[in-house]
Design an enzyme around this catalytic site. Structure first.
Site, short mmCIF file in Angstrom:
data_model
loop_
_atom_site.label_atom_id
_atom_site.label_comp_id
_atom_site.label_asym_id
_atom_site.label_seq_id
_atom_site.Cartn_x
_atom_site.Cartn_y
_atom_site.Cartn_z
N LYS A 34 -19.16 -41.26 32.46
CA LYS A 34 -17.76 -40.83 32.25
C LYS A 34 -16.80 -42.00 32.47
O LYS A 34 -15.88 -42.21 31.68
CB LYS A 34 -17.39 -39.69 33.21
CG LYS A 34 -18.20 -38.43 33.00
CD LYS A 34 -17.64 -37.26 33.82
CE LYS A 34 -17.72 -37.46 35.31
NZ LYS A 34 -19.09 -37.56 35.85
N ARG B 27 -13.24 -30.23 38.16
CA ARG B 27 -14.64 -30.30 38.57
C ARG B 27 -15.14 -28.94 39.03
O ARG B 27 -16.22 -28.85 39.59
CB ARG B 27 -14.75 -31.28 39.73
CG ARG B 27 -15.75 -32.40 39.50
CD ARG B 27 -15.65 -33.33 40.69
NE ARG B 27 -16.68 -34.31 40.77
CZ ARG B 27 -16.57 -35.57 40.41
NH1 ARG B 27 -15.47 -36.00 39.86
NH2 ARG B 27 -17.56 -36.41 40.61
N ARG C 78 -25.52 -49.33 39.95
CA ARG C 78 -24.11 -49.69 39.71
C ARG C 78 -23.60 -50.72 40.73
O ARG C 78 -23.88 -50.60 41.92
CB ARG C 78 -23.22 -48.44 39.87
CG ARG C 78 -23.53 -47.36 38.89
CD ARG C 78 -22.34 -46.46 38.65
NE ARG C 78 -22.04 -45.54 39.70
CZ ARG C 78 -21.53 -44.31 39.46
NH1 ARG C 78 -21.30 -43.91 38.23
NH2 ARG C 78 -21.25 -43.53 40.46
N ARG D 79 -20.53 -48.71 45.52
CA ARG D 79 -19.77 -47.60 46.07
C ARG D 79 -20.51 -47.02 47.27
O ARG D 79 -21.74 -46.88 47.23
CB ARG D 79 -19.61 -46.51 45.00
CG ARG D 79 -18.36 -46.69 44.18
CD ARG D 79 -18.29 -45.70 43.05
NE ARG D 79 -18.50 -44.31 43.44
CZ ARG D 79 -18.34 -43.30 42.61
NH1 ARG D 79 -17.97 -43.53 41.37
NH2 ARG D 79 -18.55 -42.07 43.00
N ARG E 132 -24.43 -34.82 45.42
CA ARG E 132 -23.45 -34.80 44.31
C ARG E 132 -24.02 -34.04 43.11
O ARG E 132 -23.28 -33.34 42.40
CB ARG E 132 -23.07 -36.23 43.92
CG ARG E 132 -22.07 -36.84 44.91
CD ARG E 132 -22.10 -38.35 44.90
NE ARG E 132 -21.62 -38.93 43.68
CZ ARG E 132 -21.83 -40.20 43.32
NH1 ARG E 132 -22.53 -40.99 44.10
NH2 ARG E 132 -21.34 -40.65 42.20
P1 AMP Z 1 -16.47 -39.83 41.06
O1 AMP Z 1 -15.83 -41.17 41.18
O2 AMP Z 1 -15.93 -39.02 39.92
O3 AMP Z 1 -17.97 -39.89 41.07
O4 AMP Z 1 -16.06 -39.01 42.39
C1 AMP Z 1 -16.45 -39.43 43.67
C2 AMP Z 1 -16.19 -38.35 44.70
O5 AMP Z 1 -14.79 -38.04 44.77
C3 AMP Z 1 -16.87 -37.00 44.43
O6 AMP Z 1 -18.22 -36.98 44.85
C4 AMP Z 1 -15.99 -36.07 45.26
O7 AMP Z 1 -16.27 -36.19 46.64
C5 AMP Z 1 -14.60 -36.65 45.02
N1 AMP Z 1 -13.96 -36.05 43.81
C6 AMP Z 1 -13.79 -36.66 42.61
N2 AMP Z 1 -13.19 -35.84 41.72
C7 AMP Z 1 -12.98 -34.67 42.38
C8 AMP Z 1 -12.40 -33.43 42.01
N3 AMP Z 1 -11.93 -33.16 40.77
N4 AMP Z 1 -12.36 -32.44 42.95
C9 AMP Z 1 -12.81 -32.65 44.19
N5 AMP Z 1 -13.38 -33.80 44.61
C10 AMP Z 1 -13.47 -34.82 43.72
#
Ligand code: AMP
Length: 222
Positions: A17, A92, A134, A168, A179
């Site tokens: 994404k 999400r 990554r 990360r 996740r």
């Molecule tokens: P990402 O960078 O999209 O992989 O997001 C990393 C982390 O941020 C996720 O595992 C969640 O802990 C938090 N997070 C990201 N987007 C959301 C969302 N829409 N709602 C709640 N938590 C989020």
């Protein structure tokens, strides 16, 4: 003018994404708004809220719907995003999608509703390898993958020449499992949800980065 201007990217962690969102955003001349990046920016400030967010991210859990809906809808309405955006990682959950729809029904959002939910489809067996490889340049933030998107010169950032790379904090095998579970339980129900609204299109997310972005180009027709 692209066929779609306000695009939500759906897909499991590691589906691409962020990578595809950035390519698509650049080609469409809009910004990619990443929910995870907004949250990590808050964590970096060291605020109390940032500490709460970090605890949830490190466990692979979602932060509160109220918080992320507020952050993302503010970004959607920012003047620089008036012509459109790519939303990476939001909504999400069904709860978040319903909250977004409520906000979209307010006058500020007139003609600014999301017009496509693009699902980047990737089978589970690809995910771990994609996530664990990554890396990111510590200096400029450019993203790489040890196998799928290496730097041109080993150990040197293509963009800024930086020599330090970071991963990360939540890209560990343990957190990825959690996740993925959250994805299946909370996020995957958005697929039939957006399908029922006629907004969902699927794209095959396997194969080289360029091949996936070409498939997306065919769909979005920018
Ligand atoms: P990402 O960078 O999209 O992989 O997001 C990393 C982390 O941020 C996720 O595992 C969640 O802990 C938090 N997070 C990201 N987007 C959301 C969302 N829409 N709602 C709640 N938590 C989020």
């Amino acid at each position: 003018m692209a066929k779609y201007n306000r695009i939500v990217l759906l897909g499991p962690p590691g589906s691409g994404k962020g990578t595809q969102g950035a390519i698509l955003a650049e080609r469409m001349g809009v910004r990619e708004i990443s929910a995870g990046e907004l949250l990590r920016a808050e964590v970096k400030t060291g605020s109390d809220l940032g500490k709460e967010i970090a605890a949830r991210i490190d466990n692979g859990q979602l932060v509160s719907a109220d918080l992320i809906v507020r952050l993302m809808t503010q970004a959607f309405l920012a003047p620089e995003n008036a012509n459109g955006y790519i939303s990476d990682g939001f909504p999400r959950s069904i709860e978040q999608a319903e909250m977004l729809e409520k906000v979209e029904n307010t006058p500020d959002f007139e003609n600014k509703k999301i017009d496509l939910a693009l699902l980047i489809d990737v089978p589970d067996e690809y995910i771990l390898e994609r996530i664990l490889g990554r890396t990111q340049c510590a200096k400029c933030g450019a993203f790489y993958h040890e196998k799928f998107k290496p730097t041109a010169i080993a150990g040197v950032c293509d963009v800024c020449g930086g020599k330090e790379f970071v991963k990360r904090a939540d890209d560990t095998e343990e957190t990825v499992v959690s996740r993925l579970r959250v994805y299946r339980e909370a996020t995957a129900p958005l697929i039939p949800y957006y399908e029922n609204k006629g907004l969902l299109v699927r794209v095959d997310g396997t194969g080289p980065i360029d091949a996936v972005s070409e498939r997306i180009k065919e769909i979005v027709k920018y």
